[in-house]
Design a protein around this motif. Structure first.
Motif, short mmCIF file in Angstrom:
data_model
loop_
_atom_site.label_atom_id
_atom_site.label_comp_id
_atom_site.label_asym_id
_atom_site.label_seq_id
_atom_site.Cartn_x
_atom_site.Cartn_y
_atom_site.Cartn_z
N VAL A 1 95.27 139.00 57.07
CA VAL A 1 96.56 138.35 57.26
C VAL A 1 97.57 139.34 57.83
O VAL A 1 97.38 140.54 57.77
CB VAL A 1 97.11 137.77 55.94
CG1 VAL A 1 96.16 136.75 55.35
CG2 VAL A 1 97.40 138.87 54.93
N TRP B 1 101.91 139.78 57.64
CA TRP B 1 103.16 139.30 57.07
C TRP B 1 104.31 139.76 57.96
O TRP B 1 104.60 140.94 58.02
CB TRP B 1 103.35 139.81 55.64
CG TRP B 1 102.38 139.25 54.67
CD1 TRP B 1 101.33 139.89 54.08
CD2 TRP B 1 102.37 137.91 54.15
NE1 TRP B 1 100.66 139.03 53.24
CE2 TRP B 1 101.29 137.81 53.26
CE3 TRP B 1 103.17 136.79 54.36
CZ2 TRP B 1 100.99 136.64 52.58
CZ3 TRP B 1 102.87 135.62 53.68
CH2 TRP B 1 101.79 135.56 52.80
N ALA C 1 98.05 132.37 54.97
CA ALA C 1 97.43 133.68 54.91
C ALA C 1 96.26 133.74 53.96
O ALA C 1 95.81 134.80 53.62
CB ALA C 1 98.49 134.70 54.49
N ASP D 1 94.12 139.56 51.97
CA ASP D 1 94.80 138.72 50.98
C ASP D 1 93.72 138.30 49.98
O ASP D 1 92.95 137.40 50.25
CB ASP D 1 95.38 137.52 51.74
CG ASP D 1 96.51 136.84 51.02
OD1 ASP D 1 96.65 135.62 51.20
OD2 ASP D 1 97.26 137.49 50.29
N ARG E 1 97.62 144.59 59.50
CA ARG E 1 96.62 143.65 58.96
C ARG E 1 96.36 143.98 57.50
O ARG E 1 96.16 145.14 57.13
CB ARG E 1 95.31 143.73 59.75
CG ARG E 1 95.45 143.46 61.24
CD ARG E 1 95.93 142.08 61.58
NE ARG E 1 94.93 141.10 61.21
CZ ARG E 1 95.14 139.80 61.18
NH1 ARG E 1 96.31 139.32 61.50
NH2 ARG E 1 94.20 138.96 60.84
#
Length: 172
Positions: free
Chosen positions: A33, A35, A28, A74, A71
């Motif tokens: 990214v 999760w 990521a 990061d 979204r």
């Protein structure tokens, strides 16, 4: 010739293993990214308040949900990471909001929420720790792990250390 072939084969296996096997950063490590929680298959998500427009909800939901977003940006902050909603403001710039955690009134877990980002704030920073084929998102301030449940709630709970079988704390 056999020795040369053996050395080449060993290097071909060893070099990628060293590079990928010892890496402490996640897949990521990019601007955008997602999760996904290992136990539920749901993604860490954010949403805005329909009345005020403020980004004020954090939970999990279907990774392809049309509502809110799964979204995140990061952002590296000196060895830790800020998780910021991948949203733009009316001027087209990124919103300055961070995923944060705080323990209210001595409860056993931290509340996880969104708030305006501030520099050097450990309450808004997370370490990405490789664990059992996924990642633990470990809160810098108190070492708690980002956790969820089947109801879509997100919070942070103490790192059990030895008990990495809690798939609600494992993210991909």
């Amino acid at each position: 010739m056999k020795k040369l072939a053996a050395r080449i084969a060993t290097a071909a296996v060893a070099i990628p293993a060293l590079i990928f096997g010892m890496s402490g950063t996640s897949y990521a490590d990019s601007d955008n990214v997602t999760w996904r929680d290992d136990a539920t298959g749901l993604c860490l998500a954010w949403d805005s308040n329909y009345i005020t427009g403020a980004l004020d909800w954090v939970g999990t939901r279907n990774c392809n949900s049309g509502r809110g977003s799964t979204r995140w940006r990061d952002v590296n902050v000196g060895g830790a990471w800020r998780q910021m909603p991948a949203a733009t403001n009316s001027s087209g710039g990124w919103v300055n909001v961070c995923l944060a955690a705080w323990k209210p009134g001595g409860s056993g877990s931290d509340s996880v929420y969104l708030e305006g980002c501030t520099d050097n704030n450990p309450w808004q920073q997370w370490q990405e720790v490789q664990a059992f084929g996924g990642w633990h998102l470990k809160h810098v301030q108190d070492g708690y792990l980002l956790d969820s449940n089947a109801n879509g709630d997100v919070y942070a709970t103490p790192d059990p250390g030895w008990n990495y079988n809690n798939t609600y704390q494992l993210w991909h």
